[in-house]
Design a protein around this motif. Sequence first.
Motif: not given
Length: 321
Positions: A92-93, A96, A133, A135
Amino acid sequence: MGRITIIDLFSGAGGFSLGFRKAGFIIRLAVDINHAAARTYSLNFPHTIVVEDDIRNLTGKDIRYLVGDDIQIVIGSPPCEPYTGANPLRMREPLDRLYLDERGELTLEYIRMVGELSPKIFVMENVPSIANTESLREAIKLEFRRVGYEKIFFNYLKAEDYGNPSKRTRVFISNIPLNPPKLKRRTTVWDAINDLSDPKMVNAIPNHEIQEVNERKMKDLAKTEIDDYITMFRGSSGRNIPLYIRLNPNKLAPTVLGNSKFIHPYESRFLTVREQARLMSYPDFHVFLGNKDEQYNQVGEAVPVALSTAIARQIMSEYYA
């Protein structure tokens, strides 16, 4: 101009390498852990050293021992499964996926190897969602800065803009901008496969044999209309993704996936491996080894040859002319 040495990491069946070879580069060494893909690569690049191993077991010193110090370009395609929305098990992240997923960490291994080899140019291919994203983009830039590369470009390219008969949008992360000139005309499915001989007949074209299916699947194939599909699978976002699509002969094919097989536009059968390879702009002399599923998988996981050729020709003209 001397020999311009290229290393291909996560080389698969050789679609990325093939474009660079067509543009005049010398592929000195390739690395892939998959046995069938490594056999395919070795057969089609007989003058290239093929290392069948996990990249985590290798160092830049190992590669320099095999090919010398003058490594100009490093290309490669780390696994996309940790990042793609088609993977129902995607973490999900976003961070990760890069730092905790075992296969996602292979992107970091690619970056490590680039740092240890210090090429003039590197080009890493993956699905766009590896950088969708902020990030993830910042993390990737940070990791490349750690190994000595300050300027990082996220080049989003569509294979169909360069003559590939199937849709495929990919990001090429590199230390140079990539913007090869686009073609004005699109290549359709029928443009790509209509001149192939009947696979039911004995022919000399490799990988051009019909895959036999059971009676139930044969009935499913027969009743599937153009642009329709037999079934679906659910991606990580809950989106249903069609599987076993009957191709429209007058359009581009959908994105070729490792687990995908397409239905012939006019016949009640799946495309042969060769027909599917045509959709990824592989030449007929490029032979795929392994069982049928491994061959389809090699085709679906490749960088389309038309796209890799366009990238390689831009690099050749702008940096090595």
